[in-house]
Design a protein around this motif. Structure first.
Motif, PDB file in Angstrom:
ATOM      1  N   SER A 156     -88.822  31.762   9.005  1.00  0.00           N
ATOM      2  CA  SER A 156     -88.318  30.475   9.597  1.00  0.00           C
ATOM      3  C   SER A 156     -88.923  30.219  11.043  1.00  0.00           C
ATOM      4  CB  SER A 156     -87.157  30.320   9.492  1.00  0.00           C
ATOM      5  OG  SER A 156     -86.472  28.958  10.102  1.00  0.00           O
ATOM      6  N   PHE A 157     -90.185  29.471  11.317  1.00  0.00           N
ATOM      7  CA  PHE A 157     -90.673  29.164  12.450  1.00  0.00           C
ATOM      8  C   PHE A 157     -89.829  28.181  13.499  1.00  0.00           C
ATOM      9  CE2 PHE A 157     -93.882  31.460  10.470  1.00  0.00           C
ATOM     10  CZ  PHE A 157     -94.573  31.932  11.416  1.00  0.00           C
ATOM     11  N   PRO A 158     -89.706  28.314  14.758  1.00  0.00           N
ATOM     12  CA  PRO A 158     -89.067  27.279  15.432  1.00  0.00           C
ATOM     13  C   PRO A 158     -89.930  26.132  15.677  1.00  0.00           C
ATOM     14  CG  PRO A 158     -90.468  29.028  16.949  1.00  0.00           C
ATOM     15  CD  PRO A 158     -90.629  29.454  15.421  1.00  0.00           C
ATOM     16  N   VAL A 159     -88.945  25.044  16.077  1.00  0.00           N
ATOM     17  CA  VAL A 159     -89.286  23.806  16.016  1.00  0.00           C
ATOM     18  C   VAL A 159     -89.161  23.422  17.514  1.00  0.00           C
ATOM     19  CG1 VAL A 159     -88.726  21.394  15.174  1.00  0.00           C
ATOM     20  CG2 VAL A 159     -88.845  23.344  13.591  1.00  0.00           C
ATOM     21  N   LEU A 160     -90.086  22.338  17.984  1.00  0.00           N
ATOM     22  CA  LEU A 160     -90.214  21.731  19.284  1.00  0.00           C
ATOM     23  C   LEU A 160     -89.836  20.300  18.729  1.00  0.00           C
ATOM     24  CD1 LEU A 160     -90.262  20.999  22.245  1.00  0.00           C
ATOM     25  CD2 LEU A 160     -92.927  20.923  21.866  1.00  0.00           C
ATOM     26  N   PHE A 161     -88.745  19.645  19.218  1.00  0.00           N
ATOM     27  CA  PHE A 161     -88.237  18.326  19.211  1.00  0.00           C
ATOM     28  C   PHE A 161     -88.656  17.557  20.396  1.00  0.00           C
ATOM     29  CE2 PHE A 161     -84.804  15.121  17.452  1.00  0.00           C
ATOM     30  CZ  PHE A 161     -85.589  14.293  17.000  1.00  0.00           C
ATOM     31  N   THR A 162     -89.573  16.603  20.402  1.00  0.00           N
ATOM     32  CA  THR A 162     -89.856  15.812  21.552  1.00  0.00           C
ATOM     33  C   THR A 162     -89.171  14.365  21.489  1.00  0.00           C
ATOM     34  OG1 THR A 162     -91.738  14.792  21.060  1.00  0.00           O
ATOM     35  CG2 THR A 162     -91.886  16.903  22.207  1.00  0.00           C
ATOM     36  N   GLY A 182     -95.259  27.893  16.203  1.00  0.00           N
ATOM     37  CA  GLY A 182     -94.311  26.801  15.847  1.00  0.00           C
ATOM     38  C   GLY A 182     -94.649  25.442  15.619  1.00  0.00           C
ATOM     39  N   ILE A 183     -93.792  24.604  15.153  1.00  0.00           N
ATOM     40  CA  ILE A 183     -93.702  23.503  14.506  1.00  0.00           C
ATOM     41  C   ILE A 183     -93.345  22.100  15.674  1.00  0.00           C
ATOM     42  CG2 ILE A 183     -92.889  21.784  12.896  1.00  0.00           C
ATOM     43  CD1 ILE A 183     -92.218  24.641  11.357  1.00  0.00           C
ATOM     44  N   VAL A 184     -94.031  21.358  15.714  1.00  0.00           N
ATOM     45  CA  VAL A 184     -93.783  20.183  16.754  1.00  0.00           C
ATOM     46  C   VAL A 184     -93.632  18.918  16.120  1.00  0.00           C
ATOM     47  CG1 VAL A 184     -94.817  18.890  18.650  1.00  0.00           C
ATOM     48  CG2 VAL A 184     -95.565  21.316  18.285  1.00  0.00           C
ATOM     49  N   ILE A 185     -92.424  18.212  16.317  1.00  0.00           N
ATOM     50  CA  ILE A 185     -91.958  17.057  15.768  1.00  0.00           C
ATOM     51  C   ILE A 185     -91.605  16.081  16.722  1.00  0.00           C
ATOM     52  CG2 ILE A 185     -90.275  16.050  14.495  1.00  0.00           C
ATOM     53  CD1 ILE A 185     -91.638  17.381  12.684  1.00  0.00           C
ATOM     54  N   GLU A 186     -92.100  14.689  16.837  1.00  0.00           N
ATOM     55  CA  GLU A 186     -91.852  13.735  17.796  1.00  0.00           C
ATOM     56  C   GLU A 186     -90.627  13.010  17.170  1.00  0.00           C
ATOM     57  OE1 GLU A 186     -95.018  11.685  19.566  1.00  0.00           O
ATOM     58  OE2 GLU A 186     -96.393  13.094  18.674  1.00  0.00           O
ATOM     59  N   ASP A 187     -89.854  12.144  18.154  1.00  0.00           N
ATOM     60  CA  ASP A 187     -88.841  11.788  17.958  1.00  0.00           C
ATOM     61  C   ASP A 187     -88.917  10.299  16.971  1.00  0.00           C
ATOM     62  OD1 ASP A 187     -90.177   9.810  19.412  1.00  0.00           O
ATOM     63  OD2 ASP A 187     -88.667   9.071  20.635  1.00  0.00           O
ATOM     64  N   ASP A 222     -90.776  15.462   5.360  1.00  0.00           N
ATOM     65  CA  ASP A 222     -90.230  15.945   3.901  1.00  0.00           C
ATOM     66  C   ASP A 222     -89.747  17.484   4.210  1.00  0.00           C
ATOM     67  OD1 ASP A 222     -90.077  15.597   0.809  1.00  0.00           O
ATOM     68  OD2 ASP A 222     -90.977  17.387   1.370  1.00  0.00           O
ATOM     69  N   PRO A 223     -88.830  18.035   3.516  1.00  0.00           N
ATOM     70  CA  PRO A 223     -88.556  19.350   3.620  1.00  0.00           C
ATOM     71  C   PRO A 223     -89.653  20.321   3.467  1.00  0.00           C
ATOM     72  CG  PRO A 223     -86.784  18.339   2.674  1.00  0.00           C
ATOM     73  CD  PRO A 223     -87.836  17.365   2.694  1.00  0.00           C
ATOM     74  N   SER A 224     -90.551  20.026   2.555  1.00  0.00           N
ATOM     75  CA  SER A 224     -91.888  20.750   2.119  1.00  0.00           C
ATOM     76  C   SER A 224     -92.802  20.942   3.511  1.00  0.00           C
ATOM     77  CB  SER A 224     -92.567  20.138   0.892  1.00  0.00           C
ATOM     78  OG  SER A 224     -93.055  18.926   1.126  1.00  0.00           O
ATOM     79  N   PHE A 225     -92.922  20.101   4.457  1.00  0.00           N
ATOM     80  CA  PHE A 225     -93.497  20.112   5.575  1.00  0.00           C
ATOM     81  C   PHE A 225     -93.182  21.420   6.187  1.00  0.00           C
ATOM     82  CE2 PHE A 225     -93.254  19.576  10.246  1.00  0.00           C
ATOM     83  CZ  PHE A 225     -94.777  19.592  10.530  1.00  0.00           C
ATOM     84  N   PHE A 226     -91.921  21.698   6.468  1.00  0.00           N
ATOM     85  CA  PHE A 226     -91.539  22.766   7.354  1.00  0.00           C
ATOM     86  C   PHE A 226     -91.712  23.894   6.455  1.00  0.00           C
ATOM     87  CE2 PHE A 226     -88.842  19.321   8.448  1.00  0.00           C
ATOM     88  CZ  PHE A 226     -88.989  19.481   9.940  1.00  0.00           C
ATOM     89  N   CYS A 227     -91.761  23.964   5.013  1.00  0.00           N
ATOM     90  CA  CYS A 227     -92.241  25.114   4.138  1.00  0.00           C
ATOM     91  C   CYS A 227     -93.683  25.458   4.264  1.00  0.00           C
ATOM     92  CB  CYS A 227     -91.895  24.961   2.764  1.00  0.00           C
ATOM     93  SG  CYS A 227     -89.918  24.907   2.588  1.00  0.00           S
ATOM     94  N   LEU A 228     -94.528  24.346   4.266  1.00  0.00           N
ATOM     95  CA  LEU A 228     -95.945  24.437   4.339  1.00  0.00           C
ATOM     96  C   LEU A 228     -96.350  25.065   5.724  1.00  0.00           C
ATOM     97  CD1 LEU A 228     -98.991  23.451   3.313  1.00  0.00           C
ATOM     98  CD2 LEU A 228     -98.485  21.686   5.136  1.00  0.00           C
ATOM     99  N   CYS A 229     -95.830  24.679   6.667  1.00  0.00           N
ATOM    100  CA  CYS A 229     -95.935  25.158   8.095  1.00  0.00           C
ATOM    101  C   CYS A 229     -95.755  26.563   8.302  1.00  0.00           C
ATOM    102  CB  CYS A 229     -95.393  24.191   9.141  1.00  0.00           C
ATOM    103  SG  CYS A 229     -96.044  22.755   9.442  1.00  0.00           S
ATOM    104  N   SER A 230     -94.475  26.976   7.881  1.00  0.00           N
ATOM    105  CA  SER A 230     -94.067  28.250   7.881  1.00  0.00           C
ATOM    106  C   SER A 230     -94.803  29.245   7.006  1.00  0.00           C
ATOM    107  CB  SER A 230     -92.417  28.386   7.478  1.00  0.00           C
ATOM    108  OG  SER A 230     -91.612  27.641   8.234  1.00  0.00           O
ATOM    109  N   GLU A 231     -95.241  28.758   6.061  1.00  0.00           N
ATOM    110  CA  GLU A 231     -95.929  29.871   5.287  1.00  0.00           C
ATOM    111  C   GLU A 231     -97.634  29.804   5.749  1.00  0.00           C
ATOM    112  OE1 GLU A 231     -97.894  30.324   0.524  1.00  0.00           O
ATOM    113  OE2 GLU A 231     -95.939  29.123   0.878  1.00  0.00           O
ATOM    114  N   LEU A 232     -98.315  28.723   6.188  1.00  0.00           N
ATOM    115  CA  LEU A 232     -99.431  28.988   6.755  1.00  0.00           C
ATOM    116  C   LEU A 232     -99.750  29.405   8.135  1.00  0.00           C
ATOM    117  CD1 LEU A 232    -101.281  25.713   4.940  1.00  0.00           C
ATOM    118  CD2 LEU A 232    -100.690  28.079   4.112  1.00  0.00           C
TER     119      LEU A 232
END
Length: 311
Positions: free
Chosen positions: A3-9, A95-100, A105-115
């Motif tokens: 599970s990779f960390p997330v930056l939320f801006t 890590g993963i970056v998400i803006e406000d 979709d939940p599969s986005f986080f799975c895709l990022c973590s795997e790749l």
């Protein structure tokens, strides 16, 4: 799978931030970094908006370490975003970056973590995007393809790739003319890309993502693009920095990937998909004329009004 960390801006829009946060809550990252720009000095309503937005992060109710970078004063889009991302990667190797206003979709986080794991040591790959608004790729049986277009409404990368970011353009001394001729698959895309970059350089606008795209291109790095759109942008309308007007349907559409992933046979640029994407992104022949004839501020209004997905 790690599970990779997330930056939320975040900034001053609690309604959109609520939607993006609820999507992050479903993914339940173990470490959440939150970077918030401060209120603008000439906007008294920002104080209330910023405070209400930050309070949403008090609702983290899963097993998660939360780290915050809350500014007291406004830095503007360019500095707030780029410095927030740099702060994130000072602490995390990937890590993963998400803006406000980006609802994933939940599969986005799975895709990022795997790749992020799969391509961690593959220096041909620069980032992973959650965006494919036009749902095009040459091999529809694959879960994703490789693009030269970095789309940042929900994305992920590694510390060493982000280190290539340079909004001073010093890294491209003597190369800018070459890059102006080579970026993208179509002349329309090149014209619009550098119109936006030139507008930022002149101080007419404040943006950061064109410099990230430029870093990827200048270093010949590929972007993973899923076969369907995994992130919708709910930030269009009043109060938006770069997404004024009404969102087109494909901007709001959000789908899901099936797992296990079907990986492409080779790490290779899908030129056909990029060409189609660029043509649909900038479909009108007048774009070149606008880029040549209008000043930066007028050009930005045209871009925002007719091509909102450039943000």
């Amino acid at each position: 799978m790690q599970s990779f960390p997330v930056l939320f801006t975040i900034f001053n829009r609690p309604e959109q931030t609520r939607q993006a946060f609820d999507a992050i809550r479903l993914a339940q990252p173990h470490r959440l970094y939150v970077a918030a720009d401060g209120p603008r000095p000439d906007r008294h309503d920002d104080v209330v908006g910023c405070e209400a937005t930050r309070k949403i992060l008090d609702e983290v109710d899963w097993d998660c370490e939360v780290f915050t970078l809350y500014r007291d004063h406004n830095l503007g889009c360019k500095r707030a975003m780029s410095e927030g991302i740099s702060w994130f990667f000072e602490h995390e190797p990937a890590g993963i970056v998400i803006e406000d206003d980006c609802v994933a979709d939940p599969s986005f986080f799975c895709l990022c973590s795997e790749l992020l794991e799969r391509y961690a040591d593959d220096q041909r790959v620069g980032m992973i995007s959650g965006i494919n608004h036009y749902q095009v790729q040459s091999n529809p049986g694959d879960s994703y393809h490789f693009s030269k277009l970095g789309r940042i409404w929900g994305w992920a990368t590694w510390r060493d790739r982000w280190a290539l970011y340079d909004d001073t353009l010093n890294a491209y001394a003597g190369r800018l003319n070459e890059l102006r001729r080579s970026i993208g698959q179509t002349e329309r895309y090149r014209q619009m890309f550098f119109a936006i970059l030139d507008a930022d350089q002149s101080g007419a606008i404040s943006t950061w993502d064109c410099y990230w795209d430029l870093a990827l291109h200048a270093n010949d790095l590929l972007t993973v693009r899923p076969k369907c759109n995994l992130v919708s942008n709910v930030g269009f309308g009043d109060g938006a920095t770069h997404t004024g007007g009404k969102a087109q349907r494909h901007i709001l559409q959000r789908d899901s990937l099936d797992f296990p992933l079907h990986h492409p046979a080779a790490v290779q640029h899908d030129r056909q998909a990029d060409r189609i994407h660029e043509q649909r992104l900038y479909p009108n022949s007048w774009v070149r004329q606008v880029a040549r004839s209008l000043g930066a501020r007028k050009l930005l209004k045209k871009i925002q009004g007719l091509f909102p997905s450039t943000a």
